[in-house]
Structure formats: C-alpha cells, structure tokens
Scaffold this active site. Structure first.
Site, PDB file in Angstrom:
ATOM      1  N   SER A 225       5.515  -6.094  -1.486  1.00  0.00           N
ATOM      2  CA  SER A 225       5.152  -6.968  -0.179  1.00  0.00           C
ATOM      3  C   SER A 225       5.373  -8.227   0.415  1.00  0.00           C
ATOM      4  CB  SER A 225       3.263  -6.565  -0.345  1.00  0.00           C
ATOM      5  OG  SER A 225       2.876  -7.241   1.214  1.00  0.00           O
TER       6      SER A 225
ATOM      7  N   GLN B  34       1.505  -9.698  -6.575  1.00  0.00           N
ATOM      8  CA  GLN B  34       1.301 -10.803  -6.187  1.00  0.00           C
ATOM      9  C   GLN B  34       2.002 -11.445  -6.599  1.00  0.00           C
ATOM     10  OE1 GLN B  34      -1.433 -11.959  -4.701  1.00  0.00           O
ATOM     11  NE2 GLN B  34      -2.632 -10.750  -3.355  1.00  0.00           N
TER      12      GLN B  34
ATOM     13  N   ASN C  39      -4.962 -10.009  -8.060  1.00  0.00           N
ATOM     14  CA  ASN C  39      -5.419 -10.368  -6.832  1.00  0.00           C
ATOM     15  C   ASN C  39      -6.451 -11.170  -6.713  1.00  0.00           C
ATOM     16  OD1 ASN C  39      -5.675  -7.739  -5.952  1.00  0.00           O
ATOM     17  ND2 ASN C  39      -6.844  -8.029  -4.651  1.00  0.00           N
TER      18      ASN C  39
ATOM     19  N   CYS D  13     -13.398  -7.190   2.245  1.00  0.00           N
ATOM     20  CA  CYS D  13     -12.770  -5.993   2.709  1.00  0.00           C
ATOM     21  C   CYS D  13     -12.331  -5.501   4.221  1.00  0.00           C
ATOM     22  CB  CYS D  13     -14.249  -5.052   2.535  1.00  0.00           C
ATOM     23  SG  CYS D  13     -15.126  -4.709   4.322  1.00  0.00           S
TER      24      CYS D  13
ATOM     25  N   THR E  45       1.239  -0.779  -0.265  1.00  0.00           N
ATOM     26  CA  THR E  45       0.110  -0.208  -0.657  1.00  0.00           C
ATOM     27  C   THR E  45       0.727   0.986   0.231  1.00  0.00           C
ATOM     28  OG1 THR E  45      -1.440  -1.227   0.765  1.00  0.00           O
ATOM     29  CG2 THR E  45      -1.625   1.444   1.041  1.00  0.00           C
TER      30      THR E  45
ATOM     31  N   THR F 157      12.960   4.693  10.876  1.00  0.00           N
ATOM     32  CA  THR F 157      14.262   3.946  11.648  1.00  0.00           C
ATOM     33  C   THR F 157      13.142   2.388  10.784  1.00  0.00           C
ATOM     34  OG1 THR F 157      14.524   4.483  13.578  1.00  0.00           O
ATOM     35  CG2 THR F 157      15.382   2.272  13.404  1.00  0.00           C
TER      36      THR F 157
ATOM     37  N   HIS G 196       4.241 -10.182   2.997  1.00  0.00           N
ATOM     38  CA  HIS G 196       3.567 -10.944   3.182  1.00  0.00           C
ATOM     39  C   HIS G 196       2.633 -11.471   2.492  1.00  0.00           C
ATOM     40  CE1 HIS G 196      -0.341  -8.720   3.772  1.00  0.00           C
ATOM     41  NE2 HIS G 196      -0.255  -7.849   2.619  1.00  0.00           N
TER      42      HIS G 196
HETATM   43  N1  PLP Z   1      -1.873  -4.460  -4.192  1.00  0.00           N
HETATM   44  C1  PLP Z   1      -2.130  -5.795  -4.456  1.00  0.00           C
HETATM   45  C2  PLP Z   1      -2.217  -6.554  -5.719  1.00  0.00           C
HETATM   46  C3  PLP Z   1      -2.152  -5.748  -3.110  1.00  0.00           C
HETATM   47  O1  PLP Z   1      -3.526  -7.586  -3.196  1.00  0.00           O
HETATM   48  C4  PLP Z   1      -2.239  -5.910  -1.963  1.00  0.00           C
HETATM   49  C5  PLP Z   1      -2.527  -6.795  -0.673  1.00  0.00           C
HETATM   50  O2  PLP Z   1      -3.478  -7.467  -1.017  1.00  0.00           O
HETATM   51  C6  PLP Z   1      -1.683  -5.051  -1.692  1.00  0.00           C
HETATM   52  C7  PLP Z   1      -1.245  -3.768  -3.022  1.00  0.00           C
HETATM   53  C8  PLP Z   1      -1.369  -4.308  -0.166  1.00  0.00           C
HETATM   54  O3  PLP Z   1      -0.568  -4.264   0.201  1.00  0.00           O
HETATM   55  P1  PLP Z   1      -0.281  -4.636   1.532  1.00  0.00           P
HETATM   56  O4  PLP Z   1      -0.729  -5.301   2.726  1.00  0.00           O
HETATM   57  O5  PLP Z   1       1.418  -5.561   1.262  1.00  0.00           O
HETATM   58  O6  PLP Z   1      -0.101  -2.960   2.073  1.00  0.00           O
END
Ligand code: PLP
Length: 374
Positions: free
Chosen positions: A198, A178, A150, A321, A80, A236, A200
């Site tokens: 990202s 993704q 996603n 959501c 994000t 940091t 996670h």
């Molecule tokens: N972009 C896509 C395609 C995603 O699937 C997601 C999370 O589901 C994000 C951005 C947001 O990533 P984060 O959860 O690391 O902020």
C-alpha cells in the site's frame, strides 16, 4: 506545495507512521507532473501515450523495489483491496490470528493459525492444519501470513512458511503493507505466490496500492468494467497516485531505516529503566525497526494518547478502529496478552522522524506514567 511546508519539524511530533506516513516531497513532485496533464493511459492520442509511459515507468520502479517482474504487478486502491482480491480466489484460507482486518474480515471462515506470546506464527500449528487436508483439497487452499504486524512490528518467519506451503502444495500470500520499504523480501527466494502493498505507509498518498501474483496463479478481478490492468482491475488508473507511489518506493529503502533501530531501542531502554512496570510487547522477537508497542499497566491507552497529544506527540493504540476509538486488540488476545487490553500504545517512526523525536517521546511517556499510573 513548497518543500518547506512538507519538511517543517515545528509543532507536534508525528509518531504514527504505521497508521499512515506523511507525503514524501518526492511523491508530491511526481504526482504534480501527472496531475498537470490529462492522464488517461488508455487514450490513443499523445496525451494518453504520455500517461501510459508514466504508468509503465512507475510500474517498473515499484516492481524493481519488490524484486518482481513489472507485468505481474497490478495497481489497486490500497492494501485492503489487494488483500481482498487475493483472498477472493480461494475456497479455503489459513490465516494467522494476528492478520490485519483487511484479511480477517475478508474471510471470516478462515482457519486461524496460532501465534506464540510474541505474536510469531506457530509453524507446528500451521503444519498440523495443513496436514488435516487431503491432497485434493489442498489445491484450493491459500495460507495468508503478514510479513510484519501493524500493531507490534513483529516480523513473521516468511522463509519457513514459504517452504511449508511448497511442501504441502498450497498457495502463500503475504501482506507486506507494513514491511514494504523496511524489509528486504524477494518473492522468488521466499516462495511467495501473492504479495500486497500500500502506498500511504511509505510516504505516497492513500488510495493507491498493488498486488503481485506469481505467473500461473489465479487473481480474481473484483470490479467489472473497462478491463484495465490486463483485465485484473477495471477502472481508469489513478496515475498521480501511481507516480507518487513509485517515487516513494524509490526512496523508501530498508537501508534508510536501519539507523532507527538504535533510536527506538534507546527510547525503550530509557522508558523501562525509569518505569520498570512498562513492558515492550514482542521485545524478544524480530521487529520492524520503527515500531514500539508499549504496555502501560494501570494507565488507559485512551488517556495516554490524549495526554501525549497535549504534550506534542501523536501516537496511537495499535487497535484504534476507523472511528479512532480504542478497541480491544485481537492481536494482543491472540498473543495471550489479554491482560494488556486497553493499556497499550503504539509508537511508530518514519522518514521524517529524528533521534530527538524518539528521545522526547520517551521522556514524555516517563513523565506521564509517573504522574498518572496507579
Ligand atoms: N494490511 C496491514 C498490515 C495494514 O497495516 C493496513 C493498514 O493499516 C492494511 C492492510 C490496509 O491498507 P490500506 O489502508 O491501504 O487499505
């Protein structure tokens, strides 16, 4: 944490990797090393220097897996923030209508690029939109198209979009959140100017991500502060997150996912054979091998998710959501599949998924649909 705790396959089967992946043992181990020492990489003393060494080694590992130079990679808090950072630098954004909210909500005035019935960007529409701007205006334009969706796993024609952007002399950003670890992408060859990832989604913890920016392109800092990350991102550094991210990136290679294609395809074949009314969204497009988006006509997604949960399988509606409520999906709407709204579930496997998991889930979907659909 013991490896047996991380690797346990007893109990419910997790098939919601596109929401977040379980922490990989390699990531947990690397994080513990960073967490067990005072770790401010800006400190001058030996602890600080050791932290800096860990940070730069991790940066190189992630840069290598993205085929980019380490110095052009900035760590952030996740996908994000990375997306917001890129978008903030441009007056005008052209975004596909199936982008994640981390793009669409960050630039509500974006010009939306149409997609076809599979959710694949229309190059003709992109060309049409680009041609409507003067050469002068084009200097402030960014095209933002995700590498893979996603909700559906559908892969975008990144090569062709990169070429179009070059021809029109506009910047090109791809949200690779993704696709990272599942698709081989080389920003130089694909003519990408900005790329966001990202942690996670690949088995690192949430709260760590990165943005890559081509040399000479602007990258606006969103946070005022101590000027870390070459002034691009103050605060940091999240060293344990960064080390976990690097360890996960090292093992999350596209080749290690390829076997999942046949497991996913077998599961889809089983489901559509026994329940011919069920449709696979995006079936005829290129898709990430781990994702299956199922339209269950006559069965509410919320009901299906709860019933599958009781049967021991954790899946989601691609459009859940932040509160977990199933919302109508802007992705399905953009694909002209409003008929499927509220009746779609997303299955997504990952590093701990087995063939048996796909098989068992397919059987559970069949049983449920035969029992509940009307
Ligand atoms: N972009 C896509 C395609 C995603 O699937 C997601 C999370 O589901 C994000 C951005 C947001 O990533 P984060 O959860 O690391 O902020």
């Amino acid at each position: 944490m013991r490896e047996s705790q991380l690797m346990s396959t007893a109990g419910p089967v997790y098939m919601d990797y596109n929401a977040t992946a379980p922490l990989r043992p390699e990531a947990a181990e690397a994080m513990m090393v960073a967490l067990n020492q005072p770790a401010n990489p800006s400190s001058v003393h030996q602890f600080g220097r050791a932290a800096r060494a860990l940070l730069e080694t991790a940066r190189k590992t992630i840069a290598d897996s993205l085929n980019v130079q380490p110095s052009a990679l900035t760590f952030t808090s996740g996908g994000t923030e990375s997306n917001n950072m890129v978008l903030a630098g441009f007056r005008t954004v052209l975004a596909s209508s199936v982008e994640h909210e981390a793009v669409l909500a960050a630039c509500p005035d974006a010009h939306l690029i149409n997609v076809d019935e599979n959710g694949v960007v229309s190059l003709r529409h992109l060309e049409f939109l680009l041609s409507s701007f003067s050469d002068q205006d084009k200097a402030g334009i960014l095209v933002s198209v995700m590498a893979a969706n996603n909700e559906t796993g559908v892969i975008q024609p990144i090569d062709d979009i990169g070429i179009l952007c070059r021809q029109h002399k506009v910047a090109f950003h791809t949200d690779m959140v993704q696709a990272f670890g599942k698709l081989e992408i080389t920003p130089e060859d694909n003519l990408i100017d900005y790329l966001t990832v990202s942690g996670h989604k690949i088995g690192a913890p949430a709260g760590i991500g990165a943005v890559w920016c081509r040399a000479g392109r602007p990258l606006n800092s969103l946070l005022a502060g101590g000027g870390q990350e070459q002034g691009r991102r103050s605060g940091t550094e999240n060293l344990s997150g960064i080390c976990g991210f690097a360890a996960a990136a090292q093992v999350a290679q596209p080749s290690t996912f390829e076997h999942m294609r046949s497991w996913r395809d077998e599961a889809e074949q089983m489901i559509t054979l026994h329940c011919p009314k069920i449709q696979i969204i995006g079936a005829t497009a290129s898709r990430l091998v781990n994702t299956s988006c199922l339209f269950l006509p006559g069965l509410a997604a919320q009901t299906a998710i709860m019933a599958l949960d009781l049967a021991g399988f954790a899946v989601s509606s691609g459009s859940a959501c932040s509160s977990g409520k199933v919302t109508s999906s802007h992705v399905l709407a953009a694909m002209g599949r409003g008929d499927a709204a509220g009746q779609v579930i997303r299955i997504s496997g990952g590093w701990r998924t087995t063939r048996q998991d796909f098989y068992g889930l397919a059987q559970a979907v069949i049983d449920l649909y035969k029992r509940k659909a009307n």
